[in-house]
Every structure is written in structure tokens, then in C-alpha cells.
Design an enzyme around this catalytic site. Sequence first.
Site, PDB file in Angstrom:
ATOM      1  N   LYS A  54       0.839  -1.207   0.000  1.00 36.08           N
ATOM      2  CA  LYS A  54       0.000   0.000   0.000  1.00 36.08           C
ATOM      3  C   LYS A  54       0.871   1.252   0.000  1.00 36.08           C
ATOM      4  O   LYS A  54       0.591   2.217  -0.725  1.00 36.08           O
ATOM      5  CB  LYS A  54      -0.931  -0.009   1.226  1.00 36.08           C
ATOM      6  CG  LYS A  54      -2.075  -1.009   1.090  1.00 36.08           C
ATOM      7  CD  LYS A  54      -2.831  -1.209   2.408  1.00 36.08           C
ATOM      8  CE  LYS A  54      -3.876  -2.322   2.239  1.00 36.08           C
ATOM      9  NZ  LYS A  54      -4.517  -2.708   3.507  1.00 36.08           N
ATOM     10  N   GLN A  98      -4.665  -1.286   9.672  1.00 41.50           N
ATOM     11  CA  GLN A  98      -4.605  -2.622   9.078  1.00 41.50           C
ATOM     12  C   GLN A  98      -5.224  -3.653  10.027  1.00 41.50           C
ATOM     13  O   GLN A  98      -4.927  -3.677  11.221  1.00 41.50           O
ATOM     14  CB  GLN A  98      -3.141  -2.982   8.769  1.00 41.50           C
ATOM     15  CG  GLN A  98      -2.953  -4.300   8.044  1.00 41.50           C
ATOM     16  CD  GLN A  98      -3.492  -4.301   6.617  1.00 41.50           C
ATOM     17  OE1 GLN A  98      -3.589  -3.267   5.975  1.00 41.50           O
ATOM     18  NE2 GLN A  98      -3.868  -5.468   6.131  1.00 41.50           N
ATOM     19  N   ASP A 121     -10.904   3.211   4.130  1.00 37.03           N
ATOM     20  CA  ASP A 121     -11.346   1.809   4.037  1.00 37.03           C
ATOM     21  C   ASP A 121     -12.876   1.727   3.911  1.00 37.03           C
ATOM     22  O   ASP A 121     -13.408   0.679   3.535  1.00 37.03           O
ATOM     23  CB  ASP A 121     -10.949   1.051   5.309  1.00 37.03           C
ATOM     24  CG  ASP A 121      -9.733   0.154   5.130  1.00 37.03           C
ATOM     25  OD1 ASP A 121      -9.490  -0.302   3.999  1.00 37.03           O
ATOM     26  OD2 ASP A 121      -9.052  -0.095   6.137  1.00 37.03           O
TER      27      ASP A 121
END
Length: 291
Positions: A54, A98, A121
Site C-alpha cells: 500500500k 490494518q 477503508d
Amino acid sequence: MTALVIDGKARAAALRGDVALGVMQFVAVHGRAPGLTVVLVGDDAASAVYVGAKGKATREVGMISSEHRLPAATGQADLLALIARLNADPAVDGILVQLPLPAQIDADTVIAAIDPAKDVDGFTPVNAGRLAIGQPALVPCTPSGCLIMINDALGNISGAEALVIGRSSIVGKPMAALLTAQSATVTIAHSRTRDLAAHVARADIVVAAVGVPHLVQGAWIKPGACVIDVGMNRIALPDGKTRLTGDVDFEGALARAGWITPVPGGVGPMTIACLLANTLAAANAHHGSAA
Ligand code: GUN
């Protein structure tokens, strides 16, 4: 029929190119690049690989990538304090924590603490709720990427029969909401579903997101269907090596489907590209300009 194999890598590269252009425009107007901050708690090897990928993709489109790597023993209060700082930092446009988090931390509490305007997200209750009621939202990256590939393949999906296999908050539920918003007729199947084969046989669109290798058999697929395989299952081979495989029997489905995504090289690259698109959209919204 032999299915057209959707090239997720190429599609993701095109999307990243669009994002890079948007980043240049953002820099020209605001004098700084959009910033994505990723928080990783603990030393899960797979998570470390994802976070590295990422960060690299973020820098490649010209955005600023920053990372906070915290020890596995980090307490929830310390993580919440970091999120509060990132929420208040004007240089941070997107925040990604994460998952999974270590057992002493409640993931729902942590996710809910992220400013919904920075929730790239799309996992906060605010963004999930907005998506559910059809309001503008930051949408989870994996279903966004799936929808792009479905629209590329089929164009208008109004009235199409869509089957989403899996009801997770990260993929299945938002995927169903996105397909419903485009007027598909959506069924959500899950571990308690009776006669999955009959549901698959009716579907013009199948999105498989359960994490069960080859659950969906090729012979079940409706001829010409668009099959999107979100599964990323690592299986052992007879020679002791491992390989990634999806939730769909790819070889069997190839003979019946109209379009199919490979694993790897299908949904995975699109997920990261959509994360970058969300970060740019969050940065633009943050500054009151159209995304
Ligand atoms: N872990 C595995 N996939 C994801 C994802 O899409 N977002 C976050 N935050 N964690 C993950």
C-alpha cells in the site's frame, strides 16, 4: 464458451493513472500532495506485506505515504490516542488501520474512532450506514474494485441477477449495497444457504467472497455469467510448496462463464487502486472541491 479473463492488473494500472492525474491537479491547487497514513499493530507477516504494498502504491501515484508500526502489545488507549492525533492532523487525508488487530484491542471500537471523512477503508459505521441508505460515502475498496470490473464487463446491470457469496462487513454487505444501488436483483448467500448451486445457476453476476477454496464449482455457473473471485486462499501443493487460489474452480468456470477474474491478478490489484482513489476523494472532499 471460453470466458474472457479479466486483467485486474491492467485495469488497476489504468485506475492508478487516473488517480495520479488527480493528484497532480490537487498539488497544483493546494500546494501539497494528499497523504495516506497506515497504522499497523503487531508483526503479522501477511499484514506487513500488504502495508508495504500500500505504501509503495501510494508513493507511485505521487501521494505522501506515512506509516505507524506499533508493537504487538500496544494497548487500545494508545491506539485510540494515535487515531485522535491523526484525525486532527490536516496533512493526513486518509487513515487506514490494518486488520486484524491483536486480541487485546477491540477492532470495532478502533474503527469507529476514525474520522469518517478520513476513513478510506469505508469501514466506519457512518460510511457503512451512508452506503446502506444510498448517500455519498467512502466505500470499501474491494467491493468498489469488483464493481468497476463488473461494469466494464456488462455495462448497465439494471435488472441483472447478482449473487454475492459471503456476508462480511468488508466485502459481502457493501458489495450487495453497491449492486442494489445499480438496480441489480441481489441475493446474499452464506454458510447457512441451502442449495448454493441453484443460486449460482441463476446468477448473471457471481461475487465469491468466503475464503473457501474452489467452493463454487464450474458446472454451476450460468453460461455467459460474470464471475468475480475475491478469494485469496493459500493452499498446499503435493510438492510441499503453496499457491494462492480463489473461491471459484477457475478451470471449470472458464468453460462456462462470459468473464472471470483470476487469482492472483484479478480483484487484489483493484483493491489497492481503489484505496488510492478513496484517498484522493477524501483529500478533495476535505478541501471542499469535487472529488
Ligand atoms: N486486512 C485485510 N484486508 C484489509 C483491508 O482491506 N483493510 C484493512 N484495514 N485491513 C485489511
